[in-house]
Design an enzyme around this catalytic site. Structure first.
Site, PDB file in Angstrom:
ATOM      1  N   ASN A   6       5.759 -51.028  41.172  1.00  0.00           N
ATOM      2  CA  ASN A   6       6.492 -49.757  41.111  1.00  0.00           C
ATOM      3  C   ASN A   6       6.938 -49.510  39.663  1.00  0.00           C
ATOM      4  O   ASN A   6       7.861 -50.152  39.184  1.00  0.00           O
ATOM      5  CB  ASN A   6       7.701 -49.872  42.065  1.00  0.00           C
ATOM      6  CG  ASN A   6       8.622 -48.671  42.002  1.00  0.00           C
ATOM      7  OD1 ASN A   6       8.307 -47.653  41.390  1.00  0.00           O
ATOM      8  ND2 ASN A   6       9.785 -48.789  42.644  1.00  0.00           N
ATOM      9  N   LYS A   8       8.336 -46.928  38.392  1.00  0.00           N
ATOM     10  CA  LYS A   8       9.553 -46.103  38.288  1.00  0.00           C
ATOM     11  C   LYS A   8       9.404 -45.022  37.212  1.00  0.00           C
ATOM     12  O   LYS A   8       8.302 -44.519  37.001  1.00  0.00           O
ATOM     13  CB  LYS A   8      10.777 -47.000  38.067  1.00  0.00           C
ATOM     14  CG  LYS A   8      10.882 -48.117  39.121  1.00  0.00           C
ATOM     15  CD  LYS A   8      12.191 -48.843  39.139  1.00  0.00           C
ATOM     16  CE  LYS A   8      12.152 -49.932  40.206  1.00  0.00           C
ATOM     17  NZ  LYS A   8      13.413 -50.623  40.349  1.00  0.00           N
ATOM     18  N   HIS A  93      13.232 -45.777  48.816  1.00  0.00           N
ATOM     19  CA  HIS A  93      13.664 -46.794  47.844  1.00  0.00           C
ATOM     20  C   HIS A  93      15.172 -46.650  47.646  1.00  0.00           C
ATOM     21  O   HIS A  93      15.708 -45.539  47.661  1.00  0.00           O
ATOM     22  CB  HIS A  93      12.918 -46.582  46.519  1.00  0.00           C
ATOM     23  CG  HIS A  93      13.130 -47.715  45.560  1.00  0.00           C
ATOM     24  ND1 HIS A  93      14.294 -47.869  44.844  1.00  0.00           N
ATOM     25  CD2 HIS A  93      12.342 -48.764  45.227  1.00  0.00           C
ATOM     26  CE1 HIS A  93      14.203 -48.967  44.101  1.00  0.00           C
ATOM     27  NE2 HIS A  93      13.028 -49.528  44.322  1.00  0.00           N
ATOM     28  N   GLU A  95      16.961 -46.704  45.129  1.00  0.00           N
ATOM     29  CA  GLU A  95      17.360 -45.817  44.025  1.00  0.00           C
ATOM     30  C   GLU A  95      17.370 -44.364  44.479  1.00  0.00           C
ATOM     31  O   GLU A  95      18.174 -43.560  44.003  1.00  0.00           O
ATOM     32  CB  GLU A  95      16.430 -46.039  42.822  1.00  0.00           C
ATOM     33  CG  GLU A  95      16.767 -47.356  42.129  1.00  0.00           C
ATOM     34  CD  GLU A  95      15.608 -48.002  41.397  1.00  0.00           C
ATOM     35  OE1 GLU A  95      14.575 -47.353  41.171  1.00  0.00           O
ATOM     36  OE2 GLU A  95      15.755 -49.196  41.048  1.00  0.00           O
ATOM     37  N   GLU A 163      14.176 -54.932  50.380  1.00  0.00           N
ATOM     38  CA  GLU A 163      14.637 -55.025  48.992  1.00  0.00           C
ATOM     39  C   GLU A 163      16.168 -55.001  48.961  1.00  0.00           C
ATOM     40  O   GLU A 163      16.773 -53.914  49.009  1.00  0.00           O
ATOM     41  CB  GLU A 163      14.135 -53.825  48.179  1.00  0.00           C
ATOM     42  CG  GLU A 163      12.655 -53.705  48.075  1.00  0.00           C
ATOM     43  CD  GLU A 163      12.261 -52.911  46.825  1.00  0.00           C
ATOM     44  OE1 GLU A 163      11.555 -53.477  45.984  1.00  0.00           O
ATOM     45  OE2 GLU A 163      12.694 -51.760  46.690  1.00  0.00           O
ATOM     46  N   GLY A 169      16.394 -55.448  39.885  1.00  0.00           N
ATOM     47  CA  GLY A 169      16.633 -55.366  38.440  1.00  0.00           C
ATOM     48  C   GLY A 169      17.769 -56.231  37.934  1.00  0.00           C
ATOM     49  O   GLY A 169      18.233 -56.053  36.811  1.00  0.00           O
ATOM     50  N   SER A 206      13.702 -58.279  41.745  1.00  0.00           N
ATOM     51  CA  SER A 206      13.675 -59.317  40.712  1.00  0.00           C
ATOM     52  C   SER A 206      12.555 -60.347  40.882  1.00  0.00           C
ATOM     53  O   SER A 206      12.733 -61.520  40.562  1.00  0.00           O
ATOM     54  CB  SER A 206      15.031 -60.033  40.621  1.00  0.00           C
ATOM     55  OG  SER A 206      15.993 -59.146  40.097  1.00  0.00           O
TER      56      SER A 206
HETATM   57  P1  PGA Z   1      12.629 -55.124  40.194  1.00  0.00           P
HETATM   58  O1  PGA Z   1      12.507 -53.791  41.090  1.00  0.00           O
HETATM   59  O2  PGA Z   1      11.411 -55.945  40.447  1.00  0.00           O
HETATM   60  O3  PGA Z   1      12.724 -54.611  38.793  1.00  0.00           O
HETATM   61  O4  PGA Z   1      13.874 -55.816  40.636  1.00  0.00           O
HETATM   62  C1  PGA Z   1      11.983 -53.839  42.386  1.00  0.00           C
HETATM   63  C2  PGA Z   1      11.977 -52.463  42.995  1.00  0.00           C
HETATM   64  O5  PGA Z   1      12.873 -51.665  42.730  1.00  0.00           O
HETATM   65  O6  PGA Z   1      11.059 -52.108  43.772  1.00  0.00           O
END
Ligand code: PGA
Length: 243
Positions: A6, A8, A93, A95, A163, A169, A206
């Site tokens: 992803n 982003k 997601h 976010e 997740e 992150g 992560s």
């Molecule tokens: P990350 O993000 O691997 O940077 O923690 C995962 C995600 O948001 O799908």
């Protein structure tokens, strides 16, 4: 096994092409034991789609519209994503749920739109740090599953991604016991609801090459949804090639 990257809100077209070309050359002539999908921003989908055509890499989008067509300025429909060559779309997601106030009801509508045109939704669920500390992690994800998924589903038209919000992150990942517990809850819920036990469940949050082996020690993990590391061609490729 699906390894999904992803990207982003990153990569202009030149950067997206460069990252894609690096992945293609890292996988060239290699034996892969997993499916690979990358999720560039909308603006790079067309170019990346051309690059990965007839390769092992599939593409997907990071979201789609609640609507199908019409006067919805700024939206991109599920059908438009199919037109671009997408196979998958990430929906719900954290976010988007948290920063864009997307509800599970919104996610459900998008899942239906995606499935109706043959896109495979990767539906994200996950608890916040507060939910976990206050002992509601399981209730939260069960509620998200109940409200975000349609009444009918099968292993070929949907994928779930667990997740934990606090792992995205941050460099923190859940203990293996927590991963096992959450995957068993999701698997049990899917079995009870749809009477199938092979809907793929990904882990995300992560992920890096140092923790992949530990994550895969939970046998229910059907793949990974990778954010930050998916922007690093070398590390992302190593993860895929080591599966
Ligand atoms: P990350 O993000 O691997 O940077 O923690 C995962 C995600 O948001 O799908």
């Amino acid at each position: 096994m699906l390894i999904a990257g992803n990207w982003k809100l990153n990569c202009n077209i030149a950067e997206a092409n460069n990252l894609t070309n690096n992945l293609l050359s890292n996988f060239d002539g290699k034996n892969l034991n997993c499916d690979i999908a990358i999720f560039p921003p909308y603006t790079a989908l067309s170019e990346v789609s051309k690059l990965v055509k007839s390769s092992t890499i599939n593409i997907g989008a990071q979201d789609c519209s609640l609507e199908l067509k019409g006067a919805y300025t700024g939206d991109v429909s599920a059908e438009m994503l199919i037109d671009l060559g997408c196979k998958y779309v990430i929906l719900g997601h954290s976010e988007r749920r948290m920063l864009r106030n997307e509800t599970s009801e919104n996610v459900l509508q998008k899942v239906k739109n995606a499935q109706n045109v043959g896109l495979i939704p990767i539906v994200c669920v996950g608890e916040s740090e507060r939910d976990r500390v206050e002992g509601r992690a399981i209730d939260v994800i069960v509620n998200q599953l109940e409200k975000s998924l349609p009444s009918e589903n099968n292993n070929s038209n949907s994928i779930i991604a667990y997740e934990p919000v606090w792992a995205i992150g941050t460099g923190k990942i859940p203990t293996i016991d927590t991963i096992k517990e959450m995957f068993s809850v999701i698997k049990g819920w899917l079995l009870n609801k749809y009477k199938v036990n092979n809907i793929k469940i990904l882990y995300g949050g992560s992920v890096n090459k140092g923790n992949v082996t530990e994550i895969f020690s939970c046998k229910d993990v059907g793949g990974l949804l990778i954010g930050g590391v998916s922007l690093k061609a070398k590390e992302f490729s190593e993860i895929c090639l080591n599966i």
